[in-house]
Every structure is written in C-alpha cells, then in structure tokens.
Design a protein around this motif. Sequence first.
Motif, short mmCIF file in Angstrom:
data_model
loop_
_atom_site.label_atom_id
_atom_site.label_comp_id
_atom_site.label_asym_id
_atom_site.label_seq_id
_atom_site.Cartn_x
_atom_site.Cartn_y
_atom_site.Cartn_z
N ASP A 219 -7.42 -5.16 -4.69
CA ASP A 219 -6.91 -3.79 -4.80
C ASP A 219 -7.02 -3.03 -3.49
O ASP A 219 -6.20 -2.17 -3.18
CB ASP A 219 -7.67 -3.03 -5.89
N TYR A 220 -8.07 -3.33 -2.71
CA TYR A 220 -8.24 -2.52 -1.49
C TYR A 220 -7.17 -2.81 -0.46
O TYR A 220 -6.94 -1.99 0.43
CB TYR A 220 -9.65 -2.65 -0.90
N GLN A 222 -3.98 -3.12 -1.38
CA GLN A 222 -2.94 -2.23 -1.88
C GLN A 222 -3.22 -0.80 -1.42
O GLN A 222 -2.32 -0.10 -0.96
CB GLN A 222 -2.92 -2.31 -3.42
N LEU A 223 -4.48 -0.41 -1.49
CA LEU A 223 -4.86 0.93 -1.04
C LEU A 223 -4.61 1.08 0.45
O LEU A 223 -4.08 2.10 0.91
CB LEU A 223 -6.33 1.19 -1.37
N ARG A 225 -2.44 -0.43 2.24
CA ARG A 225 -0.99 -0.31 2.45
C ARG A 225 -0.53 1.09 2.06
O ARG A 225 0.26 1.71 2.76
CB ARG A 225 -0.29 -1.36 1.57
N ALA A 226 -1.06 1.59 0.94
CA ALA A 226 -0.66 2.92 0.47
C ALA A 226 -1.05 4.00 1.47
O ALA A 226 -0.40 5.03 1.57
CB ALA A 226 -1.30 3.21 -0.89
N LYS A 227 -2.13 3.76 2.23
CA LYS A 227 -2.56 4.75 3.22
C LYS A 227 -1.56 4.89 4.36
O LYS A 227 -1.64 5.80 5.15
CB LYS A 227 -3.92 4.33 3.82
N GLY A 228 -0.65 3.91 4.46
CA GLY A 228 0.35 3.98 5.52
C GLY A 228 0.04 3.08 6.70
O GLY A 228 0.62 3.25 7.77
N LEU A 229 -0.89 2.14 6.53
CA LEU A 229 -1.19 1.21 7.62
C LEU A 229 -0.06 0.21 7.79
O LEU A 229 0.65 -0.12 6.84
CB LEU A 229 -2.48 0.44 7.32
N ARG A 230 0.10 -0.27 9.02
CA ARG A 230 1.06 -1.34 9.26
C ARG A 230 0.55 -2.63 8.64
O ARG A 230 -0.66 -2.81 8.49
CB ARG A 230 1.19 -1.59 10.77
N GLU A 233 -2.11 -4.20 10.60
CA GLU A 233 -3.39 -3.49 10.50
C GLU A 233 -4.09 -3.80 9.18
O GLU A 233 -5.31 -3.96 9.13
CB GLU A 233 -3.17 -1.98 10.62
N HIS A 238 -8.55 -5.21 7.07
CA HIS A 238 -9.03 -5.30 5.69
C HIS A 238 -9.04 -6.72 5.13
O HIS A 238 -10.00 -7.11 4.49
CB HIS A 238 -8.21 -4.37 4.79
N LEU B 58 5.24 0.38 -3.06
CA LEU B 58 4.14 -0.59 -2.94
C LEU B 58 4.36 -1.83 -3.79
O LEU B 58 3.50 -2.69 -3.87
CB LEU B 58 2.82 0.07 -3.37
N ARG B 85 6.06 4.31 5.85
CA ARG B 85 4.64 4.37 6.20
C ARG B 85 4.21 5.80 6.52
O ARG B 85 3.10 6.21 6.21
CB ARG B 85 4.35 3.46 7.39
N ARG B 88 3.82 7.71 3.23
CA ARG B 88 2.65 7.30 2.44
C ARG B 88 1.44 8.12 2.85
O ARG B 88 1.14 8.25 4.04
CB ARG B 88 2.34 5.82 2.69
N TRP B 89 0.74 8.62 1.88
CA TRP B 89 -0.53 9.35 2.04
C TRP B 89 -0.34 10.75 2.59
O TRP B 89 -1.15 11.61 2.37
CB TRP B 89 -1.51 8.56 2.92
N PHE B 96 -6.48 5.43 -6.93
CA PHE B 96 -6.36 4.19 -7.69
C PHE B 96 -7.43 4.08 -8.75
O PHE B 96 -8.46 4.75 -8.71
CB PHE B 96 -6.44 2.98 -6.75
N HIS B 101 -12.96 -2.05 -7.16
CA HIS B 101 -12.28 -2.95 -6.24
C HIS B 101 -11.34 -2.27 -5.26
O HIS B 101 -10.73 -2.93 -4.45
CB HIS B 101 -11.50 -4.00 -7.04
N SER B 102 -11.19 -0.96 -5.35
CA SER B 102 -10.20 -0.31 -4.49
C SER B 102 -10.74 0.02 -3.12
O SER B 102 -9.99 0.43 -2.24
CB SER B 102 -9.66 0.95 -5.16
N ASN B 104 -12.73 -1.23 0.33
CA ASN B 104 -13.06 -2.44 1.09
C ASN B 104 -14.58 -2.61 1.14
O ASN B 104 -15.28 -1.74 1.65
CB ASN B 104 -12.48 -2.29 2.50
N THR B 119 -4.65 7.23 11.07
CA THR B 119 -3.34 6.58 11.01
C THR B 119 -2.21 7.61 11.13
O THR B 119 -1.19 7.35 11.75
CB THR B 119 -3.19 5.82 9.68
N HIS B 120 -2.44 8.78 10.56
CA HIS B 120 -1.34 9.75 10.53
C HIS B 120 -1.48 10.86 11.55
O HIS B 120 -0.57 11.65 11.73
CB HIS B 120 -1.21 10.33 9.12
#
Lengths: 322, 327
Positions: A219-220, A222-223, A225-230, A233, A238, B58, B85, B88-89, B96, B101-102, B104, B119-120
Amino acid sequence: MNPRFVVAKVTGAIGTLAFVLAFNFFLFRVVDDNPVDNLFRGRNLSPTQIASLEERFGVGDPLALQFVKYVRQTLQGDLGLSIKSSRPVSDVIMDSLWPTVWLVGTATALSMVIGTLLGIHAAWKRGTVTDSSATAFSMITYSMPDFWMAMVLLAAFAINLRWFPTGGFEDAGSTATGLSAFLDQAHHMALPAITLTLGYIGEYMILMRASMLDTVSEDYLQLARAKGLRDTEVRRRHAVPNALLPLVSLSALNFGYVLSGAIAVEAIYSWPGLGRATFNALEGPDFPVLQGLFLLFSASVIVANLLADLLNGYLDPRVRLS
Amino acid sequence: MTEAVLELRDLHVTYRAAGVDVPAVRGVDLTIGPRDTLGLAGESGCGKSTIAGAVLRLLPRATRVEGEILLEGQDVLKLRPGKVRAVRWTTAAIVFQGALHSLNPVQRVGDQIAEAIETHARTRSRRTTTARVGELLERVGLPARRRREYPHQLSGGQRQRVLIALALACEPALLIADEPTTALDVMVQAQVLSVLEDLQRDAGLALLFITHDLSVLRSSCRRLAVMYAGRIVEEGPSGAVFDEPRHPYARALASAFPTIGDPASRYRPSGLAGDPPDPTALPTGCPFHPRCPVVVDDVCPSLDVRLRPAGPAREAACVHVGGDDDG
C-alpha cells in the motif's frame, strides 16, 4: 542499536566458533585412529620413522591431551605443519589468501551489484521482454555448473581466441611491478572472475526480483504514487529500500563463502588461491592443511553471518528498535 | 455559482483481469462543492474505492476509465502524466485505509510527510519543511517530536492520524478518506473521526468520505450516496437517507446497525441475504433484484431503473420510488 541484541548475536557467534573448533578436531580423528598409518599406508617406514612422525603429530598422546594441545595451539595461531611441504599451515594459507580474496571478492561484489540491478528492473517491468530475458539469463547462468562454465570459457576465450591467458596469477617469470604488474594480474584474473560472476548473478537477480514483486503490491507504494512522486522516485525511495532488506542477509552471508567458494574454478584456471590449496591438500591428502582451511572457511562463514545479522538490525528499524 | 471541487460525469471504470472485463463503476455522477462533505457507502466490491483511485489516476494501467473527472474544473483523464503528478496531493489527497501498511516501514514518518511537501514545492528549505511537518502533526493531535519515529513505533490510531497529516501536507482542496477508520477499534475510530471533522471544518476542505459503515457517515457528512454494483442507488441529505432510506438496499445497509437505545434492534440486526453480485455477471434489470425483499417479479428482472427524484434534494434508483406513492 539495542546493546542486548548485539551481545546476543556476538555470544552466539563465539559459541558457534567454539563448537566448530572442537568439531574440526574430532572430524579429522574420526577418519582413522592414527593419521600416520592412514597417510603413509603401503609405504615402507622404519619403526624409528613412524615413532618420529607419531611424535610430530602427537598421536601417541591420549585424545583428551591432543585436544587440549590443539585448542591451545590454534588459539595461538599455530595450525600445525603441512605434511607435504613441512611448512607451517598458516604460511600455506597466507600465501593463497590474497589471490582468493581478489578473485572471489571481485566476482561476489560484481554479481551482487549486477544481479540486484537486474532484479529491480525485471520486477519493475514485470511481464515485459526485459523481465523475461533477464529472468531467463539468470536461470541459465545460475543452473550451469561453475566448473563446466569455466572450461567452456577457457576453451573459447583463452585457447581459441587467445584473448586471455589460460591460467595462473601472472605471466611466468614476470618481474613487473606497479601498474604493469596490476594489469598483468587483472588480465589473468578476468576469465575466472567472469566465470564466477556469471555463476553468482542468478541468485541475486532471482531473489531481488521476488522481493521487489512482494514490495510492488504494498500500500505504501500506492501512497507514494498518490503523493505525486515520479515512477523512478517511487522505485528508488520506497520500493528498493524495502526490497533490499532480505538481500542484505544473503549478501553478507555470501561474503563468508568468498574464501571457500571457488575450489573448482581456481583449480581449472590454476589460480593460486585457497581453492587450489584445498584441491592440492585433498590430493595429498594433507590433513593438517585441510584442517586449517576448514577452520578458516567455517570461521569466515560465522563472522559473515554475524555481520549479516548486525547489518540487518541496523538497516531495519523494526529489528533495530524493538 | 462556485465551481465544484470534484465533479464526476458518467464515470465508467472497467478493470481487466485475466483477459476478462470487470466493470467496477458503471456510470456514476457526483458533485462535491467547496467545503462540502459527501459520504459514499456500500459493501465491499461495489466500486467505491475504485472511484478514489480513479480521481488521482492510480488504477492499474490496463484499466479503462471513461467519462469525465473534473478536479477544480480540469478533466484529470485528459492531463499529461506530468500534470497528473502535479495535481496529485496538491488538489486532491487521499487518506488511505491501511493504518498498518500505508506507511513505508523503513522511513521516519516525518520524512514521509516532508517528501510530499518537497515534491510539490522544491524551493522550500529543510528547516521550514521540518517546521511544517511538526505543525501538521500537531494539527492531528500528535507531538511534533514524533516525526522522528518509524511507523511501527506508533499505534494504529496514531498512524492513521499521521496519514491524515500527510494528506494535509500540500493543502489540497479535496480530501478523499478511503475507509480511514475501518481497521481501528471503536474508541480510536471516534478520535480519528473527530480529528477529521475538525480539520474539514477549520481548513475548509471538501471531503469525500468512503466507508461501508453508514452510521459513521451520518454525523460527519452533509450528503450521503449509497453505491451498489458500480452505481449510485440513492443520494440525498445524510440524515434523511440514513433515517428514511428509500432504496431497499440503502434500507438494508442502514438497518444493519443497531439503533442506540433500542434493545430490540440489537438482538435482531437485520442483515441482507445473499452475496454481492459478481461484477462480471451482473443480474439483468435492477442488479439488486435477486436480493431485494420488495422485488416486483414482473418488472425488476427486466427494468434497469436509473436514479429518479425521491423527495427534496433526493434521488433513488428503484421502481417503488417516484410517481404518486412518493412521499
């Protein structure tokens, strides 16, 4: 790191070493009650010669006394005398140590890096041509016996194409020093190093690929990716750090096999390392040398194992902080 | 008229699994205005989480997404990958579900929040980012120093709050909470909910709250939508939908929770017979008719009812709704 964790691991390693030390002694005594009889079977020795040999090996002594002597001498760094050359076993080992460390160390490091990178990319591009060709390559090289690969490469690149010398550590009678000596030795080392690297890559590639595939569905990611990382990255920051954890143990463990890992390949390429020393001692048979080599090989695996545990504890906060 | 933060127009999402098309979302229209709160309820597999994934693009690459997803007016389905991208966010962030598990496991939670900020906004200095991370943690009721901890050092509720702080990192206009309280025990669930409600109110966020637990939505959302088999079957003000559901499925979902103060409902929780429909082989007509307690035998198996008016600001997709008997 938790000091109790370190103390526990170090104590365990010392205990194992002590066991191996004892086991190593009894292993060579189980073969036959009298190594002198066993080694010189069928040769005409006068009673005086036998007595002097038995004296040298301490065979006449009771087993318990022999054992105490063996432990004391080993702890002092005295591994006994070679039967073949009458040189101290420790000198025989020291002469062969560096060639092996160079050769197998280089091959281990190379295969680790190449195999891990291949595994990362194959898993990230799962199901593509990149993935299937990398996996096929790894399976094929992994399943080839190293002595066979050594002979094939030797025939192709040393005998037919003459790109590399057929064996040895450097040109016969070489007096070169400095850079030219290094280049000469590297030239001699290339083929055995390539053989070993090819043989080792598969293990890292296959394990890293499997480990990455486990991580890819987490899941992390997916998170992340959702944050906007390439994509790169997400992979680098991760996926890879988590997927590498199981590989750290394997890699550290495999460094323990550097010393003992290339007996066949060293013998084929006449590489003057510990593998060939083992091969020669087996032919003898030269039990004191074998005994010393076995002790060294076991010790290096135990030490590598300890380092693997400590490294894993350092890298994984779940192990380190619990 | 103010622009909607999120507007879904006839959204269809079709997964491809082992060569078979699996329609997960089959024509959903939804609108969430600024500062608005919408609850999306339904059982597992009804397509509610798929919507969350679709908004930020996603979903797995082989998934077909059709229709329009307008985030602050721009259709995310038409954006280049780089623009996706960037959206996103910053425009929409997701809280989530997996408190476990969400995050790292080998990165400090503060670093995971800082990563979103950096990132942004690449110009920020390390120090202002760290300060911002501490501030975000304090907003969800965690001391700033806990940014140095790893996920396994936090409890489930604390991790869920970290996920909320993380979602707020780039001040999005829309927060999508995808089952944010499912894995937590009831007391912790209440804490997390109140954090979420306070933030929504104070920060002026629009909230799309996805859950299977209708009772959670009643208090935290202004409007409520109930999904079944990839479609919305009822939508309206949450009090009205929860207390007087019009669609028989919404009624079953609402009565699956005991009413506090009514012992009779505790001892006879009314469940729903049967299993959720297989999305690759949906029943004909109204997809709910095989499980429906008020099925009309000569109509429902052949008539696919779409949403129709069902009272003030309400809609439901059922033959029993609308016309003269609508009251």
